[in-house]
Design an enzyme around this catalytic site. Sequence first.
Site, PDB file in Angstrom:
ATOM      1  N   ASP A  37      15.438   9.123 -33.285  1.00 59.10           N
ATOM      2  CA  ASP A  37      15.437   7.943 -33.948  1.00 59.10           C
ATOM      3  C   ASP A  37      15.974   7.916 -35.539  1.00 59.10           C
ATOM      4  OD1 ASP A  37      15.647   5.318 -34.606  1.00 59.10           O
ATOM      5  OD2 ASP A  37      13.607   4.694 -33.922  1.00 59.10           O
TER       6      ASP A  37
ATOM      7  N   PHE B 118      12.572  -0.467 -41.947  1.00 56.93           N
ATOM      8  CA  PHE B 118      12.016   0.722 -41.342  1.00 56.93           C
ATOM      9  C   PHE B 118      12.867   1.523 -40.965  1.00 56.93           C
ATOM     10  CE2 PHE B 118       9.780  -3.597 -39.777  1.00 56.93           C
ATOM     11  CZ  PHE B 118       8.657  -3.189 -39.900  1.00 56.93           C
TER      12      PHE B 118
END
Lengths: 425, 312
Positions: free
Chosen positions: A307, A325
């Site tokens: 990710d 984020f």
Amino acid sequence: MLIRFKGARIVDPGNMDEEQDLLVKNGLVHALIPPTAEDPEPEVKTIDVTGMILVPGLIDLHVHLREPGHEYKETIESGLRAAAKGGFTGVCPMPNTHPVNDNAQVTQFIVNRAKEIGLSRVYPVGAISLGLKGTTISEYSDMKQAGMVAISDDGRPVEDSSVIRRAMEYASGLGLPVISHSEDLSLASGGSMNEGTVATRLGLKGIPNAAESIMVMRDIAIAELTGARLHIAHVSCEESVDAIRHGKERGVRVTCETAPHYFTLTDQAVADYDTHAKMNPPLRTETDRLAIIKGLEDGTIDMIATDHAPHSKLEKEVEFDSALFGIIGLETSLSLSLKLVQDGVITMETLVEKMSRNPAAFLGMDNRLIPGNVADITVIDPERCHVIDPATFVSKSRNTPFSGMEVKGDVFLTMVQGGIVFQRS
Amino acid sequence: MRFEHKDILDIESLSLQDISMILDTAEGMKEISKRPVKKVPTLRGKTIVLFFQEPSTRTKSSFDIAAKRLSADSISLSKSSSSIVKGETLIDTARTLEAMNPDIIVLRHGSSGAPHLIAKRVNASVINAGDGIHAHPTQALLDLMSVKERKGKIEGLKVSIIGDISHSRVARSNILGFTKMGATVTVSAPKTMIPKGIEALGCRVAPDIDSCIDNADVVMMLRIQKERQGSILFPTEREYAALFGLNTERLKKAKPDAIIMHPGPLNRGVEISNEVADGNNSVILDQVTNGVALRMALFYLLAGGSRNADTI
């Protein structure tokens, strides 16, 4: 020209785990010969990899390369440089670029750009819905022809259950898997870290485990209904692992990935409002961390992805609740994952399954190190001890919570189609 | 003993000795406000920036008056008068302020952790005047001061805090402050207002207000934010008042000499009845008076006290 990898232990799950010399010629695996054997040809370039581990090239099913649109964070080139340095011969960039990869033109742009650069391979993931809005499905077939390998609205869930149902049905007809970013937005609303003691102490709004697991359960139910292939992205908590384990037991076609930060850190890492410990889903508790490790151990969790989410200082040197984020991971993933092997949690073979074989199988590729297969190879130096230092990163961004961490084991060499794209000097 | 802190960011980073020293210093400051000429030259030539990014009347005036009584030069910045509205980041604003050499920056900010973010990057002392739902250390300190004044001690007291604990920085700082000083703290509210893991801060959660204030020495009521009515936290003020409002009848559960506190502003008839708010046991206005003395003490300790010896 023949290349000979000399002296490595070759770990190729289901195929071999022994000391052999691997020969590469014309971009393909040419042959495997005993270390004592003579060179089969006069012109041989020998690479001494004694004491190292040679594995099929690592594949990262979940990255953000940020191009087109956010080139100040990362470009396809800088991202692929980071991938090569991290031992990845292939990466799957998510579609939340600007414009969104929800049409064949954008897919084609990414594929072409990656080919021009010629480092690691790129397997683009296309958007489930136009503009990631969760309402209208994209032209999957057109995008597939341009090189798209799977669909996802990563970064956002598809909130409307009827839309995800139709997307799964439509995609399965084209043989495309669906990658789920599992998040109930109303439960996660406004949260910036894991809900619990640490969030309460810091006065930060929390995101409960249920915000993730409820959508994991929904998407497994819809995969069961439609028979589609479902992959759950970035699994972070115990309840999700349980739901996936249960789904697999019932025969649902579901796979999943976790990321190194979920088995390495807990929400304690947010300690003093460190925005480098802010990602979605958030770092959870020790109970969850152990459940993730258990899931890796028992095979519930099929893959380790990063990710990799580059952000600049503009997005991270701000108030915690305003920070975006995401953390980067391509250049730290292997070292962090090797700790699982050093700790005896999983074997080297299992690690290679989770970082190479299973992602390859997910993409429908045979990446075994057998003669005739493409020479996508990663050589790991298992003994190299180092301290993670963001200053040495080749990614454009530096947003990592692992700065200063001592790790053992690193990438020595990355080869894509017989060409060396990274070698540690 | 010297006061060694550069900043006042939260209660957690203060030791018991630090808190005692602050309270003792504040006690000494009270007398200045009673003089006909309410000003001493102690912080003459010092600059204090009051940087309030959230609306505030009482806290800001309290800091401002405290600065002026010590002869410091105070200037006020609000969100609308700062370059934040022009898109400047908090760190850039702080660095710009820093370049003008202030001695203390008082920051009120809507984001938890914002004072911590700038404290690391400026040489000036930073005082947290309330950050998000995280901390409001000066409020907790003035509350400790007010209780100590009335009760003569804090250790061993039973303190009850009732209201929206989830969204209250006052509650968090008071739970930490009172438990650190040896009191026991019990909180109560509708379950929607009790954050997960609050017990880790050292308090106990009571199921209802009656058991919460049972035998209490101190009853602290928190303001119920009217805008949350009808949201998912509670249905109506009426139902809230019936379940968690403090009235004369309910107060009988507490000790007869229990004191009543409230950080203000009050919603009379919702979390607190008129009789209780204005009763003999109410110390609500003492809290305001002590707030000035407490903030004078912090300014003194950070900018002119034992770090940079000068007497009152």
